[in-house]
Design a protein around this motif. Structure first.
Motif, short mmCIF file in Angstrom:
data_model
loop_
_atom_site.label_atom_id
_atom_site.label_comp_id
_atom_site.label_asym_id
_atom_site.label_seq_id
_atom_site.Cartn_x
_atom_site.Cartn_y
_atom_site.Cartn_z
N UNK A 236 0.74 -1.25 -0.15
CA UNK A 236 0.16 -0.10 0.10
C UNK A 236 0.82 1.48 0.02
N UNK A 237 2.04 1.24 0.73
CA UNK A 237 2.93 2.20 0.83
C UNK A 237 3.39 2.54 -0.71
N UNK A 238 3.70 1.60 -1.62
CA UNK A 238 4.12 1.63 -2.92
C UNK A 238 3.25 2.19 -3.67
N UNK A 239 2.05 1.68 -3.47
CA UNK A 239 0.92 2.25 -4.36
C UNK A 239 0.52 3.80 -4.16
N UNK A 240 0.77 4.16 -2.87
CA UNK A 240 0.58 5.55 -2.39
C UNK A 240 1.59 6.39 -2.99
N UNK A 241 2.79 5.89 -2.97
CA UNK A 241 3.78 6.78 -3.67
C UNK A 241 3.71 6.73 -5.11
N UNK A 247 0.32 11.95 -9.67
CA UNK A 247 -0.47 13.25 -9.36
C UNK A 247 0.37 14.45 -9.56
N UNK A 248 1.78 14.37 -9.43
CA UNK A 248 2.46 15.61 -9.51
C UNK A 248 3.20 15.84 -11.03
#
Length: 254
Positions: A236-241, A247-248
């Motif tokens: 989940x951390x990898x997906x969030x990053x 988004x940037x």
């Protein structure tokens, strides 16, 4: 001589009875503590998994998802799996203060406390309660003097036995008393069995006293319980990053 022999027999019986009662009560108390540790661990890990699922839903699409997941990941690594630390020091928060870090659960609340407090607050509250039960269960409750008394009783019982055996050996005057078939031979076997039983009892009780011991060790069970949650946290951390990076990137840029 008969009076002295009877006195030694009474002493041996009395010491053995006190040791048996003392060891039985100690085993009952420590085994209950071991059971409480497992129940507290299952409750805490279940609350932590529920918090992970809630964070993934509440913070989905928000830039604070990665920070909240990192706080939960820190909690698992720096608190739940810190079996080498004194539970009282973990509860006081001195370890996080000395390391110059904030409380991991406080970090989770900070990145989810937008507007009206959500149900994440209730889950964190339940998790802190389960954490307190786990720390209370793993705290050593018996002093070292308790086991010193057990050691003195066991040594006293073992020392009285050879004196009684020496008096009984005088009754066997045929041949060498230590050969098989003579009374001293059987007494030597009994003494070896008694010494082995007392030593094993003392070792089991001492190992139960240490939650992170050699035989009664729940560290392996804990690692297995949190292994799946740690893997899910990493995913989940990898997906969030990756979402933050996407988004940037301005639209139309490949």
């Amino acid at each position: 001589e008969d009076n002295n022999a009877q006195w030694l027999q009474n002493c041996f019986t009395g010491v053995g009875l006190v040791f048996s009662l003392f060891a039985a009560q100690t085993f009952s108390f420590l085994y209950s503590q071991q059971e409480a540790i497992y129940l507290a661990l299952y409750s805490e890990v279940s609350e932590a998994k529920a918090l992970l699922e809630q964070l993934a839903l509440v913070c989905k699409g928000r830039p604070t998802l990665a920070e909240a997941l990192q706080g939960l990941q820190r909690y698992v690594r720096e608190d739940l799996r810190r079996l080498d630390c004194n539970p009282a020091r973990l509860l006081s928060g001195k370890i996080h203060t000395e390391e110059g870090r904030t409380d991991p659960l406080e970090q989770v609340l900070y990145f989810t406390s937008v507007g009206v407090p959500s149900y994440v607050y209730d889950t964190v509250k339940s998790l802190r309660s389960a954490r307190g039960e786990r720390l209370g269960a793993t705290q050593r409750k018996l002093p070292e003097l308790h086991f010193a008394v057990l050691a003195v009783l066991s040594v006293a019982e073992l020392l009285v036995f050879p004196v009684l055996a020496a008096g009984c050996a005088n009754l066997d005057s045929n041949g060498v008393a230590s050969l098989p078939g003579h009374i001293l031979f059987f007494q030597a076997i009994l003494f070896g069995l008694m010494a082995t039983a007392i030593t094993l009892t003392f070792v089991v009780l001492y190992d139960l006293w240490r939650p992170v011991g050699d035989t009664y060790n729940f560290e392996t069970i804990l690692q297995e319980m949190v292994s799946g949650m740690e893997e899910e946290l990493e995913v989940r951390l990898l997906q969030s990053r990756n979402q933050d990076i996407e988004a940037e990137v301005p639209s139309g840029v490949i």
